[in-house]
Enzyme design. Structure first.
Site, short mmCIF file in Angstrom:
data_model
loop_
_atom_site.label_atom_id
_atom_site.label_comp_id
_atom_site.label_asym_id
_atom_site.label_seq_id
_atom_site.Cartn_x
_atom_site.Cartn_y
_atom_site.Cartn_z
N GLY A 125 0.80 -1.23 0.00
CA GLY A 125 0.00 0.00 0.00
C GLY A 125 0.82 1.27 0.00
O GLY A 125 0.29 2.37 0.11
N ASP A 251 -6.05 -1.08 -16.80
CA ASP A 251 -6.36 -0.43 -15.52
C ASP A 251 -5.63 0.90 -15.38
O ASP A 251 -5.86 1.63 -14.42
CB ASP A 251 -6.01 -1.34 -14.33
CG ASP A 251 -4.57 -1.81 -14.36
OD1 ASP A 251 -4.13 -2.34 -15.40
OD2 ASP A 251 -3.85 -1.63 -13.35
N ASP A 261 -1.39 7.30 -14.13
CA ASP A 261 -0.52 6.32 -13.48
C ASP A 261 0.90 6.36 -14.04
O ASP A 261 1.27 5.58 -14.92
CB ASP A 261 -1.08 4.89 -13.55
CG ASP A 261 -2.04 4.63 -12.40
OD1 ASP A 261 -2.41 5.60 -11.71
OD2 ASP A 261 -2.40 3.47 -12.18
#
Ligand code: AMP
Ligand code: MG
Length: 494
Positions: A125, A251, A261
C-alpha cells in the site's frame, strides 16, 4: 481562496452505490515532511497557495489528518495487464479523499501511497520517494506540454522504510483529476455480469463529464466514440513529444483520455522507435512504436465491456474504428506538421513525415533537440553559409549527407508555403519543447532529495512548467543524458 479547512468538498463518487468502493481512512505515516508542492495546482482547487507553507500541511497529505469534508475511499476495478486478464485489481495504494469544486471544474483528490486497502492483494500500500517524485514531476511536465493528464499537488515524504529491491523510504503523492475511472473500472462489472453497476458507472461518467452523449441515439455508443477519439488524440500527442507510458494496461487507461498512473514512463532521448522504457517489459509490448496499436487493443477491451449497453459487436467495432484511428492519425499529422513548421496540410505530407521518421530511425539524433534545433534553421541558405546555418541540426547527425538531403527536402516543402521565417520559427518553438523530463533529470532530482535537498525537485518542476520557453537559468536541463546516466533503468517497482 480556501484554507485546507474550507475546501468545498462535494463527493459525487462517494454517493455511488457501496459496491463501487470501500470506505476507509489512510494509514498514518511517521514524521511527514514536505518534498514539493505546486502553487499552480493549489489554484486549480481554489486553495490559497500560502496554505502550502503551513507547518501542518504534510500531516494532511500524508493521510495523518483528515481534510474536513473529505470521505476517503478506495475504488474497485479490474483489468488486462500485459495483454492478460488480471481479474480484480483496484486502488491498492490510493485513497480518494473526495471531490473539490474548483473555480473552473471539480477535482478529485487522491493520496497515492497512503497505506493498504482491500485491493492491495499482497502489496504494502505504499509508494517510495523515488517514484512519487517521478509522478509529481511528470504530471506537471505533461501539463506544461499541453498534454491531458492527471495533476499533482504535492509530495510528502516519511522516514518509514519500504521494501523494494532495496529498502527505500515512503512518500505520498497527492494527485488530482476530474475522475480516476479507468477502462478497467468497466471491465470489472462486465466480467462479473453485473449489468446494473455497468450501466450506473457509464451513466455517472456521462452525467458528470460527457453530458453531450445523452443526446445520441445510444449514449453508450457515443461515450465509446468519445473515449476512442480522446485516447487517439492522447497517444498521438505522446508519440509527437516522445513520451512512453511504460505500462499501458487497461487499468491504467483513463476513461477521460488523461495520461494516468506514472510508473516506469520515459521520454525519448536518442530516437529509436523500438525503445522500451520499462525494464520489466522484456517483450516490448509497450515500446514507443507499439503505443498506437496498444491504444487500439485497449479500446477493444473497453468495447467488450460496454457491449451489453451498446448492442451488438458490430456497433462496438464501428464505434472504435470510426473514432480511434482517424483521431490518432489526424492529430499526429497535425502535431507533426506543426513541429516541422508547416502551417498548411499539403498532399505528400504523410510521405514526408514518414521519411523524417525513417531518417531519425537510421541516425538516432536526440529527438527533442532535433525538432527544437530545426526551428533555428532559415528557410533559405546557399553555398558555404548553408553549412553554418544548418549546423544546429547537421551536428546532431553522424551522416551529414543524409541530414543535408533531408534538410533540402524540408526547405522545398517550406517553400510551398512561403511563410516568413520569424513567424514560422516562433510557431515551431511554441510546439517543440526545449525541456522534457528526461530520466537523468528526474534521477538527479531524486538523488538530491534522498540527501535531503529538495531544491532540485523544485527547480525541475519550475523549468518544466514552461517547457517551450528559453530559460537560461535552466540550460543544464536541456542536455541529453550525461555519461553517468548511461545505464539508468526504470522498472514497475515503485
Ligand atoms: P500499476 O500497474 O502500478 O498501476 O498497479 C497495478 C495494481 O497493483 C493496482 O491495483 C495498484 O493499486 C496495485 N499496486 C501497485 N503497487 C502497489 C503497492 N505497493 N501496494 C498495494 N497495491 C499496489
Ligand atoms: Mg495503476
Amino acid at each position: 481562496m480556501h484554507t485546507l479547512e474550507t475546501l468545498p468538498f462535494d463527493n459525487a463518487f462517494a454517493r455511488m452505490p457501496a459496491s463501487f468502493y470501500t470506505r476507509l481512512a489512510p494509514e498514518p505515516l511517521p514524521r511527514p515532511y514536505l518534498v514539493a508542492a505546486s502553487t499552480e495546482v493549489a489554484r486549480l482547487i481554489g486553495l490559497d497557495p500560502a496554505e502550502l507553507a503551513r507547518p501542518d500541511f504534510p500531516q494532511f497529505f500524508a493521510g495523518n489528518q483528515p481534510l474536513p469534508g473529505s470521505d476517503p475511499l478506495a475504488a474497485v476495478y479490474s483489468g488486462h495487464q500485459f495483454g492478460v486478464w488480471a481479474g480484480q485489481l483496484g486502488d491498492g495504494r490510493a485513497h480518494l479523499l473526495g471531490e473539490v469544486a474548483g473555480p473552473d471544474s471539480g477535482w478529485e483528490i487522491q493520496l497515492k501511497g497512503a497505506g493498504q486497502t482491500p485491493y492491495s492483494r499482497f502489496a504494502d500500500g505504499r509508494a517510495v520517494l523515488r517514484s512519487s517524485i517521478r509522478e509529481y514531476l511528470c504530471s506537471e511536465a505533461m501539463a506544461g506540454l499541453g498534454i491531458p493528464t492527471t495533476r499533482a499537488l504535492c509530495v510528502v515524504g516519511s522516514s518509514a522504510p519500504v521494501r523494494r529491491e532495496t529498502i527505500e523510504t515512503a512518500a505520498v503523492v497527492t494527485r488530482l483529476a476530474p475522475s480516476f475511472i479507468r477502462f478497467g473500472s468497466f471491465e470489472h462489472w462486465r466480467v462479473l455480469r453485473r449489468m446494473d453497476e455497468l450501466r450506473q458507472l457509464a451513466d455517472h461518467v456521462i452525467e458528470r463529464f460527457r453530458p453531450e452523449c445523452r443526446a445520441a441515439a445510444n449514449p453508450y455508443d457515443a461515450l465509446l466514440r468519445d473515449v476512442g477519439r480522446r485516447t487517439g488524440e492522447l497517444i498521438a500527442h505522446w508519440q509527437a513529444v516522445g513520451f512512453m507510458h511504460g505500462v499501458m494496461n487497461t487499468d491504467n487507461m483513463s476513461i477521460l483520455g488523461l495520461t494516468l498512473d506514472y510508473g516506469p514512463f520515459g521520454f525519448m532521448d536518442a530516437f529509436d522507435a523500438g525503445h522500451i522504457c520499462n525494464h520489466s517489459d522484456a517483450d516490448g509490448r509497450y515500446s514507443y512504436q507499439s503505443q498506437p496499436q496498444i491504444g487500439h487493443w485497449n479500446l477493444y477491451a473497453l468495447g467488450r465491456a460496454l457491449a451489453p449497453l451498446i448492442g451488438d459487436q458490430a456497433a462496438v467495432q464501428a464505434a472504435i474504428e470510426e473514432s480511434y484511428a482517424p483521431a490518432f492519425e489526424r492529430h499526429f499529422m497535425d502535431l507533426t506538421r506543426a513541429k516541422l513548421g508547416f502551417a498548411q496540410a499539403l498532399p505528400g505530407d504523410e510521405d514526408f513525415v514518414g521519411e523524417t521518421f525513417a531518417l531519425l530511425q537510421s541516425q538516432h539524433p536526440d529527438y527533442t533537440q532535433f525538432f527544437r534545433q530545426l526551428s533555428r534553421l532559415p528557410s533559405q541558405a546557399e553555398g558555404t553559409s548553408r553549412v553554418a546555418a544548418d549546423a544546429p541540426v547537421r551536428d546532431l547527425f553522424i551522416d551529414r549527407a543524409a541530414a543535408d538531403a533531408w534538410i533540402a527536402l524540408w526547405r522545398a516543402r517550406l517553400g510551398a508555403e512561403g511563410r516568413a521565417d520569424a513567424e514560422r520559427q516562433a510557431g515551431m518553438r511554441a510546439v517543440n519543447p526545449k525541456y522534457i523530463l528526461r530520466n537523468w533529470i528526474a534521477e538527479s532530482a531524486i538523488r538530491a532529495a534522498r540527501a535531503g535537498d529538495y531544491s532540485e525537485v523544485a527547480a525541475v518542476h519550475d523549468c518544466l512548467c514552461r517547457p517551450f520557453d528559453e530559460q537560461p537559468e535552466y540550460e543544464r536541463f536541456a542536455a541529453p543524458p550525461p555519461d553517468w546516466a548511461e545505464g539508468l533503468s526504470v522498472s514497475c517497482s515503485s
